[in-house]
Write a protein that holds these residues in place. Structure first.
Motif, PDB file in Angstrom:
ATOM      1  N   GLY A 312       0.871  -1.074   0.135  1.00  0.00           N
ATOM      2  CA  GLY A 312       0.014  -0.073  -0.111  1.00  0.00           C
ATOM      3  C   GLY A 312       1.098   1.283   0.003  1.00  0.00           C
ATOM      4  O   GLY A 312       1.758   1.475  -1.035  1.00  0.00           O
ATOM      5  N   ASP A 381      -3.414   3.955   5.169  1.00  0.00           N
ATOM      6  CA  ASP A 381      -3.420   3.346   4.132  1.00  0.00           C
ATOM      7  C   ASP A 381      -2.024   2.410   4.189  1.00  0.00           C
ATOM      8  O   ASP A 381      -1.601   1.843   3.147  1.00  0.00           O
ATOM      9  N   ARG A 383      -0.342  -1.337   4.998  1.00  0.00           N
ATOM     10  CA  ARG A 383      -0.935  -2.684   5.124  1.00  0.00           C
ATOM     11  C   ARG A 383       0.213  -3.609   5.192  1.00  0.00           C
ATOM     12  O   ARG A 383       1.339  -3.322   4.545  1.00  0.00           O
ATOM     13  N   GLY A 416      -4.889 -10.864   3.059  1.00  0.00           N
ATOM     14  CA  GLY A 416      -5.347  -9.287   3.103  1.00  0.00           C
ATOM     15  C   GLY A 416      -5.422  -8.886   4.683  1.00  0.00           C
ATOM     16  O   GLY A 416      -5.260  -9.625   5.348  1.00  0.00           O
ATOM     17  N   GLY A 460      -8.931   1.316  -8.995  1.00  0.00           N
ATOM     18  CA  GLY A 460      -8.922  -0.119  -7.984  1.00  0.00           C
ATOM     19  C   GLY A 460     -10.124  -0.405  -7.234  1.00  0.00           C
ATOM     20  O   GLY A 460     -10.038  -1.314  -6.548  1.00  0.00           O
ATOM     21  N   SER A 461     -11.213   0.409  -7.214  1.00  0.00           N
ATOM     22  CA  SER A 461     -12.455   0.005  -6.572  1.00  0.00           C
ATOM     23  C   SER A 461     -13.026  -1.312  -7.063  1.00  0.00           C
ATOM     24  O   SER A 461     -13.410  -2.064  -6.347  1.00  0.00           O
ATOM     25  N   ARG A 464     -10.694  -4.119  -5.836  1.00  0.00           N
ATOM     26  CA  ARG A 464     -10.642  -4.458  -4.189  1.00  0.00           C
ATOM     27  C   ARG A 464     -12.041  -5.045  -3.934  1.00  0.00           C
ATOM     28  O   ARG A 464     -12.225  -5.705  -2.813  1.00  0.00           O
ATOM     29  N   THR A 465     -13.201  -4.588  -4.421  1.00  0.00           N
ATOM     30  CA  THR A 465     -14.668  -4.912  -4.105  1.00  0.00           C
ATOM     31  C   THR A 465     -14.484  -6.611  -4.440  1.00  0.00           C
ATOM     32  O   THR A 465     -15.207  -7.250  -3.363  1.00  0.00           O
ATOM     33  N   GLU A 467     -11.991  -8.631  -4.355  1.00  0.00           N
ATOM     34  CA  GLU A 467     -11.254  -9.361  -3.520  1.00  0.00           C
ATOM     35  C   GLU A 467     -11.948  -9.499  -2.042  1.00  0.00           C
ATOM     36  O   GLU A 467     -12.067 -10.573  -1.658  1.00  0.00           O
ATOM     37  N   LEU A 483     -16.068  -2.294   3.611  1.00  0.00           N
ATOM     38  CA  LEU A 483     -15.584  -1.584   2.790  1.00  0.00           C
ATOM     39  C   LEU A 483     -16.293  -0.146   3.024  1.00  0.00           C
ATOM     40  O   LEU A 483     -16.047   1.062   2.288  1.00  0.00           O
ATOM     41  N   CYS A 518      -7.035 -13.308  -7.620  1.00  0.00           N
ATOM     42  CA  CYS A 518      -7.101 -12.091  -6.889  1.00  0.00           C
ATOM     43  C   CYS A 518      -5.871 -11.815  -6.011  1.00  0.00           C
ATOM     44  O   CYS A 518      -5.273 -10.890  -5.654  1.00  0.00           O
ATOM     45  N   LYS A 522      -2.758  -9.491  -5.650  1.00  0.00           N
ATOM     46  CA  LYS A 522      -2.445  -8.867  -4.676  1.00  0.00           C
ATOM     47  C   LYS A 522      -0.799  -8.918  -4.244  1.00  0.00           C
ATOM     48  O   LYS A 522      -0.440  -7.845  -3.707  1.00  0.00           O
TER      49      LYS A 522
END
Length: 525
Positions: A312, A381, A383, A416, A460-461, A464-465, A467, A483, A518, A522
């Motif tokens: 990130g 932000d 990770r 994740g 990237g939305s 991400r959704t 995943e 989210l 995914c 990632k």
């Protein structure tokens, strides 16, 4: 009246009227314009035609003219008002100024003043008063340069900050790349991401002003530090002075900060070089043992390796900047180890003379999770994927533990989450997937499978959704909660994803294939 004070703003008509030079003057009209700032002095020519008048000036009229041209004052008032003048001053009028120009001045909100004084003398005295803020600024700049020139090369940024505070009568600090204060007092309101930009900014909130100046250590780089100075209820003059002084101070800071960074990078490269030598070695070569001895690391005992991967919001500079914070978070939970900075995170190991028991390993993993969670909370932000290897003896055992920690970190990244810690001994069936996650061929397959989304997903939305949806047992409600979205938004995104991928997310095999893709993508990010 102390118009020469360093906090003087642009001088107003009201302030000038209280100064000794105009103390004997009489305000005849235009009281509503007394707070108009004054920019200069202009003497009216001895002509009746309209003439250029500069905005903000005091227009000075020779009072002798009133005896021969009684209406010239009315004309001058109108011309001055149209031009945005600050005041009309009549010197030694030969006749009493009539009622009509006084009323006109009030109607125009243009102060009309008479004074018994020589025209050229009073014009010169007024110019000196009006230019006082500029002279003050020059004096502040000289004071700042003189103060900073006395700072030694080895002195810390705190010395520069103390000069800024003394010159500006303010509170100053130096903020690092993550928004944390690295020198000076803590900020009551932290420096936001929106303020950490490559240009100087100035904000006022609750009567407290904040001036911010970026510092880039190299011409091609974005800023990695910001100078911040704050003051309660400042003037416009202070704003101008702060901008100038901070720019001067930044030049003094660059050399020291660059030297410190080069030193940090040199030490980090050396530590990383020794780590790579440990990983690549096949035994305890004398040269390697010498390098380990220079670092002070302990390896002749039981070593438990930890591999932390930063994803990130992270890069090499941020890794260096966050090392101390990570060390603090680990120490808070009793975890001691020499951190080795990598481009994408950190590696370290703990040392024990005796082999740790099973219960000790369980406790260590628990404390690692708490420490990494505490560390992650301090940054936006960020990770973290952390892997813990098995304890092993000596250099050969350390190599195995380092490899296991890296494997566990890879699986933690695939899982994740803001901060995930996996111990290699806790992983069962997940290790079967390690070969898939680590394979270049798998990464290529995953990239091709998800390309219809990535090519139509600029922010990237969608990815991400997808995943989160697959990791949440295909529950739109849980996905929306995780989210922070409305369930309808998630459903709309899923419909778009199905349209792009041309797959059935309700079919188990297709869903598993996409989920693996995914996670592989990632890990590659």
């Amino acid at each position: 009246m102390a118009l020469g004070h360093a906090e003087a703003d642009r001088i107003t008509v009201r302030q000038l009227l209280s100064a000794p030079v105009l103390h004997a003057g009489a305000l005849l009209g235009g009281q509503a314009g007394l707070d108009m700032p004054v920019t200069g002095v202009q003497i009216a020519p001895r002509v009746r035609e309209s003439f250029p008048i500069r905005p903000g000036v005091i227009l000075v009229l020779d009072g002798d003219r009133m005896s021969t041209d009684t209406y010239f004052l009315d004309l001058a008032l109108r011309w001055a008002a149209d031009a945005g003048a600050a005041m009309v001053l009549v010197t030694s009028p030969s006749l009493e100024i009539r009622l009509s120009p006084r009323r006109l001045a009030s109607r125009l909100s243009l102060p009309l003043v008479e004074v018994d004084a020589d025209l050229l003398t009073i014009a010169d005295e007024l110019r000196n008063l009006i230019s006082e803020p500029e002279r003050n600024l020059s004096r502040l700049i000289v004071s700042a340069v003189a103060g900073m020139s006395r700072i030694g090369r080895r002195e810390t940024p705190a010395a520069v900050l103390s000069v800024i505070d003394a010159v500006l009568d303010a509170a100053s600090c130096l903020v690092g790349i993550d928004g944390a204060v690295v020198a000076g007092p803590a900020l009551e309101r932290p420096l936001s991401r929106q303020e950490r930009i490559p240009v100087s900014t100035y904000h006022v909130a609750d009567h407290r002003a904040r001036a911010v100046h970026p510092i880039a250590l190299a011409g091609s780089e974005l800023p990695s530090f910001w100078l911040v100075t704050e003051k309660h209820a400042p003037t416009a003059f202070w704003r101008e002075a702060a901008a100038t002084i901070l720019e001067i101070a930044s030049r003094y800071l660059v050399a020291g900060l660059m030297s410190e960074r080069l030193s940090q990078e040199r030490d980090a490269r050396f530590r990383l070089g020794v780590l790579n030598a440990i990983i690549a070695s096949e035994g305890a070569e004398p040269a390697l043992l010498h390098q380990i001895g220079v670092t002070g690391w302990k390896v002749e005992g039981w070593c438990t390796a930890v591999h932390v991967k930063l994803t990130g919001d992270g890069d090499e500079l941020r890794v260096l900047a966050r090392t101390e914070s990570l060390q603090t978070a680990l120490a808070k939970f009793g975890i001691i180890g020499a951190l080795i900075e990598r481009a994408d995170g950190w590696t370290f190991w703990t040392f024990a003379d005796r082999e740790p028991s099973t219960s000790a390993l369980v406790d260590f993993t628990r404390r690692m999770r708490r420490a990494m969670s505490t560390f992650a909370e301090g940054y936006e932000d960020m990770r973290l994927a952390t892997g813990v290897g098995r304890p092993a003896y000596g250099i050969a055992g350390l190599r195995r533990s380092l490899s296991e920690a890296q494997q566990a970190a890879t699986l933690a990244q695939a899982a994740g989450g803001a901060s995930v810690v996996h111990n290699i001994d806790e992983l069962g069936v997940e290790r079967i997937l390690l070969g898939w996650y680590s394979s270049a061929e798998s990464a290529e397959i995953a990239e091709v499978m998800l390309r219809p989304i990535t090519e139509n997903d600029s922010d990237g939305s969608l990815l991400r959704t997808l995943e989160v949806y697959l990791d949440s047992e295909s529950s739109p409600t849980i996905t929306a909660d995780l989210l922070g979205l409305h369930r309808n938004t998630v459903m709309n995104r899923l419909a778009r994803i199905r349209e792009l991928l041309l797959i059935d997310l309700d079919e188990a095999d297709q869903r598993l294939a996409i989920q693996l893709a995914c996670r592989t993508v990632k890990i590659g990010r």
